[in-house]
Scaffold this motif. Structure first.
Motif, PDB file in Angstrom:
ATOM      1  N   LEU A 365       0.828  -1.196   0.000  1.00 47.95           N
ATOM      2  CA  LEU A 365       0.000   0.000   0.000  1.00 47.95           C
ATOM      3  C   LEU A 365       0.867   1.253   0.000  1.00 47.95           C
ATOM      4  O   LEU A 365       1.929   1.277   0.633  1.00 47.95           O
ATOM      5  CB  LEU A 365      -0.933   0.039   1.216  1.00 47.95           C
ATOM      6  N   THR A 366       0.379   2.298  -0.678  1.00 47.19           N
ATOM      7  CA  THR A 366       1.092   3.573  -0.715  1.00 47.19           C
ATOM      8  C   THR A 366       0.091   4.707  -0.506  1.00 47.19           C
ATOM      9  O   THR A 366      -0.511   5.208  -1.466  1.00 47.19           O
ATOM     10  CB  THR A 366       1.807   3.783  -2.066  1.00 47.19           C
ATOM     11  N   PRO A 367      -0.108   5.122   0.739  1.00 46.92           N
ATOM     12  CA  PRO A 367      -1.015   6.251   0.983  1.00 46.92           C
ATOM     13  C   PRO A 367      -0.361   7.569   0.607  1.00 46.92           C
ATOM     14  O   PRO A 367       0.866   7.698   0.641  1.00 46.92           O
ATOM     15  CB  PRO A 367      -1.271   6.172   2.492  1.00 46.92           C
ATOM     16  N   VAL A 368      -1.182   8.537   0.217  1.00 51.34           N
ATOM     17  CA  VAL A 368      -0.701   9.877  -0.108  1.00 51.34           C
ATOM     18  C   VAL A 368      -1.279  10.827   0.939  1.00 51.34           C
ATOM     19  O   VAL A 368      -2.505  10.995   1.023  1.00 51.34           O
ATOM     20  CB  VAL A 368      -1.137  10.311  -1.520  1.00 51.34           C
ATOM     21  N   MET A 369      -0.416  11.442   1.724  1.00 52.31           N
ATOM     22  CA  MET A 369      -0.873  12.310   2.803  1.00 52.31           C
ATOM     23  C   MET A 369      -1.628  13.516   2.246  1.00 52.31           C
ATOM     24  O   MET A 369      -1.109  14.244   1.390  1.00 52.31           O
ATOM     25  CB  MET A 369       0.315  12.776   3.646  1.00 52.31           C
ATOM     26  N   PRO A 370      -2.864  13.762   2.710  1.00 56.18           N
ATOM     27  CA  PRO A 370      -3.621  14.920   2.239  1.00 56.18           C
ATOM     28  C   PRO A 370      -3.224  16.198   2.960  1.00 56.18           C
ATOM     29  O   PRO A 370      -2.468  16.156   3.942  1.00 56.18           O
ATOM     30  CB  PRO A 370      -5.062  14.535   2.565  1.00 56.18           C
ATOM     31  N   SER A 371      -3.750  17.310   2.465  1.00 49.45           N
ATOM     32  CA  SER A 371      -3.530  18.606   3.110  1.00 49.45           C
ATOM     33  C   SER A 371      -4.828  19.287   3.491  1.00 49.45           C
ATOM     34  O   SER A 371      -4.812  20.399   4.029  1.00 49.45           O
ATOM     35  CB  SER A 371      -2.734  19.531   2.172  1.00 49.45           C
ATOM     36  N   GLY A 372      -5.946  18.634   3.205  1.00 49.45           N
ATOM     37  CA  GLY A 372      -7.241  19.219   3.519  1.00 49.45           C
ATOM     38  C   GLY A 372      -8.376  18.331   3.066  1.00 49.45           C
ATOM     39  O   GLY A 372      -8.186  17.150   2.776  1.00 49.45           O
ATOM     40  N   ALA A 373      -9.568  18.906   3.009  1.00 45.87           N
ATOM     41  CA  ALA A 373     -10.798  18.178   2.691  1.00 45.87           C
ATOM     42  C   ALA A 373     -10.987  17.042   3.699  1.00 45.87           C
ATOM     43  O   ALA A 373     -10.589  17.176   4.864  1.00 45.87           O
ATOM     44  CB  ALA A 373     -10.801  17.700   1.253  1.00 45.87           C
ATOM     45  N   MET A 374     -11.566  15.910   3.293  1.00 46.02           N
ATOM     46  CA  MET A 374     -11.897  14.853   4.252  1.00 46.02           C
ATOM     47  C   MET A 374     -11.446  13.485   3.759  1.00 46.02           C
ATOM     48  O   MET A 374     -11.985  12.471   4.190  1.00 46.02           O
ATOM     49  CB  MET A 374     -13.419  14.793   4.469  1.00 46.02           C
ATOM     50  N   TYR A 375     -10.451  13.448   2.870  1.00 46.70           N
ATOM     51  CA  TYR A 375     -10.146  12.202   2.182  1.00 46.70           C
ATOM     52  C   TYR A 375      -8.649  11.927   2.132  1.00 46.70           C
ATOM     53  O   TYR A 375      -7.825  12.844   2.194  1.00 46.70           O
ATOM     54  CB  TYR A 375     -10.688  12.248   0.746  1.00 46.70           C
TER      55      TYR A 375
END
Length: 456
Positions: A365-375
């Motif tokens: 798995l490779t998650p991509v760290m968000p910077s906003g919103a809810m996802y």
């Protein structure tokens, strides 16, 4: 008189046929040929072409999945972009009070103008005016949620045969609305390795003489990305070069983490006209109240009167925006405490960090760290999970075995990823991540290259 005429023409009043004359009744001619024709007719009601061309990709995919949760584990749904589902993110008391006062006033029980009450439009204009992008009431159209705002914008800018530029991955509604109108959707790439920035070269390569609109989603659903001022300026430059108006979907505006800033597109543009869409749904955590708006930023009078008049006419098709919520808008904007916004963003960021940290150490798995919103978007290395055909198969089995439902990103035209909604309670977020880890550990298989690296 009528009976006499019938009799004189060879037919008695009881409809008996006389020699050489067709049968007639007192109610009219009973022509056998016509009777036969009528018997052969059948109902021919068919669905319209527009309805046939309307498809919600999320519903099409989810409805086709076999979602049978593990009966031994309570279901954890990380698929629905509704922050109210679990009850842990209520709106602020001041927002509720504004609604109660609007109801008690009994001023908002009737029809409002199709574009919204003047006072309510002024409230939106005042709240969203920025230096370099001032707004007046005439620049605001109130709608039934941000979705209707997007629909009106696409409808006013596009004709059948035109095309629009849509982010990939991107919110599925854009395609649903466009294709039903006979408008082609061209998908421009976002780059996960660059925190989902736009591939500007690819974007520009898609533009042709029938390109009617560029849609920019910032902050992003499904990616949770928030663009820098410089990147937004680069996007605007492409639109300016080719004279393409922008539809800015900014429903998650200001729903960004403390270490970055949200920049609305309109103040950054000197010549590109922008229709900015927003609403109460996400920032104020009331998606069911169905209150959205279009902000018309008409640089250099490019839209002129035609686009404005077109939006007004389209708004008159169905009176959309809830009048009671309109009556509460000014109070909501003026009285919602800043601490409420901070608390919401802090919670979402904390949950995002929990999810990102937990899934970053899961092989495959490779998650991509968000910077906003809810996802938060998570990549799946399908080569490491050979028993699954694709992300739909992967997420379906995740439900079957672990009772965790994440939305396969095929729904966003972006296979081999899944989207996590990070608004669930913290303990539920941690439990979901633990189950995902367990699921992946059970099904992970090293690739041949992985095995070689291990051997070395």
């Amino acid at each position: 008189m009528r009976s006499d005429k019938l009799f004189m023409n060879g037919v008695h009043g009881n409809g008996v046929l006389t020699a050489g004359v067709r049968q007639v009744s007192v109610r009219g001619v009973l022509d056998p040929a016509k009777l036969k024709s009528r018997r052969q007719r059948s109902w021919g009601v068919r669905a319209s072409e527009m309805s046939k061309n309307t498809l919600n990709p999320i519903r099409a995919i989810v409805d086709g999945m076999k979602l049978t949760p593990n009966p031994d584990k309570p279901m954890i749904s990380l698929s629905i972009g509704d922050p109210t589902v679990f009850g842990n993110m209520p709106t602020d008391d001041k927002v509720l009070q504004a609604m109660k006062e609007a109801i008690d006033s009994q001023k908002y029980n009737g029809y409002a103008p199709s574009v919204g009450y003047q006072k309510s439009r002024e409230a939106v204009a005042n709240f969203y005016s920025r230096p370099g992008a001032p707004l007046e009431a005439k620049d605001v159209i109130l709608t039934s949620g941000c979705s209707q705002a997007i629909e009106l914008c696409i409808n006013v800018l596009c004709n059948p045969g035109d095309n629009i530029l849509v982010p990939c991955p991107g919110f599925s509604l854009y395609k649903t609305l466009a294709v039903s109108l006979g408008v082609q959707v061209k998908l421009y790439n976002l780059l996960p390795e660059k925190s989902w920035e736009v591939d500007l070269q690819h974007l520009e390569s898609l533009i042709d003489s029938r390109t009617a609109c560029l849609i920019v989603t910032n902050p992003s659903n499904p990616c949770g990305s928030v663009y820098s001022k410089e990147h937004l300026q680069n996007i605007i430059s492409v639109a300016s070069k080719h004279c393409i108006p922008i539809l800015a979907d900014e429903i998650y505006g200001d729903m960004v983490f403390p270490d970055c800033s949200f920049h609305p597109m309109a103040p950054l543009s000197s010549d590109v006209p922008i229709l900015s869409c927003g609403g109460l749904a996400k920032r104020w955590l009331v998606p069911g109240w169905r209150m959205g708006w279009i902000l018309i930023h008409d640089r250099n009078n490019v839209f002129g009167s035609e686009i404005r008049e077109g939006l007004v006419k389209l708004s008159q098709r169905i009176l959309g925006a809830c009048t009671i919520v309109q009556g509460a808008l000014e109070s909501i904007f003026n009285n919602t405490p800043h601490e409420f916004y901070q608390s919401t963003v802090s919670f979402i960021k904390a949950n995002s960090e929990i999810c990102y940290s937990a899934l970053s150490t899961v092989p495959g798995l490779t998650p991509v760290m968000p910077s906003g919103a809810m996802y938060l978007m998570v990549g799946i290395d399908m080569d490491n999970f050979p028993e699954f055909q694709n992300d739909v198969d992967f997420t379906e089995r995740l439900v079957t075995e672990q009772s965790v439902f994440c939305l396969p990103a095929t729904a966003f035209e972006y296979p081999d990823f899944f989207r996590v909604v990070v608004t669930v309670p913290e303990d539920m977020m941690m439990e979901a991540c633990a189950r995902i880890r367990e699921f992946c550990a059970r099904h992970y298989r090293p690739c041949s290259t992985d095995s070689n690296e291990i051997d070395q």
